[in-house]
Design a protein around this motif. Structure first.
Motif: not given
Length: 291
Positions: A192-196
Motif C-alpha cells: 500500500v505504501s513505500a518510503t514510510c
C-alpha cells in the motif's frame, strides 16, 4: 395490554419537528465519523482499555465498594488529564484531517477493511524477495499490517497500491531508486505504501549492535501488532520482529514457517523460542551486524 395502550397514548402527544430531525442527523453524522476515526487508528485498542477501567468502576458502584469509589472520585481529574495526554497524537491528527479533508465526501465513502489477511502466495513472494535482497546485500524493511491499522505510518510514505510480488519488492529496495529509502507497508496481499518512516524503539536495554533498521522494526512492533521483515545491508541476514520481539538470522524455511503461523494467527507458537533483545546477550555466538 393496559401498559401497551398507555404507551401508545403517550406517543400520540409526541411531536417531531424539523429541528428534531436535523439534530438526529447531526448526531448520527458526528458519531459515524468518530467511530471511523477510532477504527482507523490505534485509539480503538486504547479505548478498550478505558472501557475495561470504566466497567471495573461500574462493578464497584453496583457492589457499593465505597473505598474504590472514593479513590475513583478523587482521581477523576487526573484520569481525564491522562486520557487527553495518551490520545494527544490521535486527537491532533483528527483535527488536522478535519481541516484538510472534505467530510461530506468522506461521509459517503466506504470504510476500508483493515483486518484482511495475507495468503500463501504472499508468504512465498515475501520469502523469495527477502533472501534475494539479502544475497545482493540490499537493506530492506517490510511491515505487514494485522489488526491494528498502520494509517499514520502509511501517510508518511508514497502510495503504491500494488499486488505483492518478489519482483516489485526487489525493485523498490534497489539502490539509487526513488522508493528504496524507508519501509514498505503491506496490507493483505497488496503493497500500500513505500518510503514510510517508522518509530525507533526507545527501549534503553536494546543491544548496541542493532542498527537503525532493526530498531525501527522493533519500534513499530512495540506500538502495533504488525510483523516486520528486516534485511541487513551489511550481512544480508534476514530477521523478523513482532510484539517487541526479534528473531535473528532466519533461514528461508524458518521465515516461511513463521509467516504461515502468523497468517493462521498462531501467535503463541510463533513466539516460542524467540530471543528478546535486552542489552548485549552474554552467550551470543553471532554478533548482530551494524546497518
Amino acid at each position: 395490554m393496559a401498559r401497551i395502550t398507555g404507551f401508545l397514548n403517550k406517543l400520540q402527544w409526541l411531536q417531531i419537528e424539523l429541528t428534531d430531525i436535523l439534530e438526529i442527523l447531526i448526531i448520527a453524522f458526528v458519531l459515524y465519523h468518530l467511530l471511523v476515526w477510532v477504527k482507523n487508528t490505534r485509539t480503538w485498542f486504547l479505548l478498550r482499555g478505558v472501557i475495561v477501567i470504566m466497567g471495573f468502576f461500574g462493578v464497584a458502584a453496583f457492589l457499593q465498594l465505597n473505598t474504590i469509589l472514593y479513590i475513583a472520585q478523587k482521581s477523576l481529574s487526573v484520569i481525564v488529564l491522562a486520557v487527553v495526554v495518551v490520545f494527544q497524537p490521535e486527537l491532533r491528527r483528527a483535527l488536522e484531517q478535519l481541516g484538510k479533508n472534505n467530510v461530506l465526501i468522506n461521509f459517503f465513502s466506504p470504510v476500508e477493511d483493515e483486518s484482511q489477511g495475507f495468503d500463501e502466495k504472499t508468504v512465498a513472494e515475501l520469502v523469495r524477495a527477502s533472501f534475494a535482497l539479502g544475497k545482493a546485500r540490499t537493506g530492506a524493511l517490510m511491515v505487514i499490517a494485522r489488526e491494528i491499522p498502520l494509517t499514520e505510518y502509511e501517510k508518511t510514505g508514497i502510495n503504491v497500491d500494488a499486488v505483492v510480488t518478489s519482483q516489485l519488492l526487489i525493485n523498490i529496495f534497489e539502490h539509487n531508486t526513488p522508493l528504496h529509502d524507508g519501509a514498505v507497508i503491506i496490507k493483505g496481499n497488496r503493497v500500500v505504501s513505500a518510503t514510510c518512516y517508522l518509530p525507533l524503539s526507545s527501549n534503553p536495554t536494546i543491544s548496541k549492535d542493532l542498527g537503525t533498521r532493526h530498531r525501527a522494526a522493533l519500534g513499530v512492533s512495540e506500538n502495533t501488532d504488525s510483523v516486520t521483515i528486516v534485511v541487513s545491508e551489511e550481512s544480508g541476514n534476514v530477521s523478523l520482529a513482532v510484539g517487541g520481539v526479534l528473531r535473528l538470522h532466519l533461514t528461508p524455511e524458518q521465515l516461511e514457517e513463521t509467516l504461515d503461523e502468523i497468517r493462521e494467527k498462531k501467535v503463541a507458537t510463533v513466539k516460542r523460542g524467540w530471543i528478546l533483545k535486552k542489552g548485549r546477550r552474554q552467550n551470543e555466538s553471532k554478533k548482530v551486524d551494524h546497518e
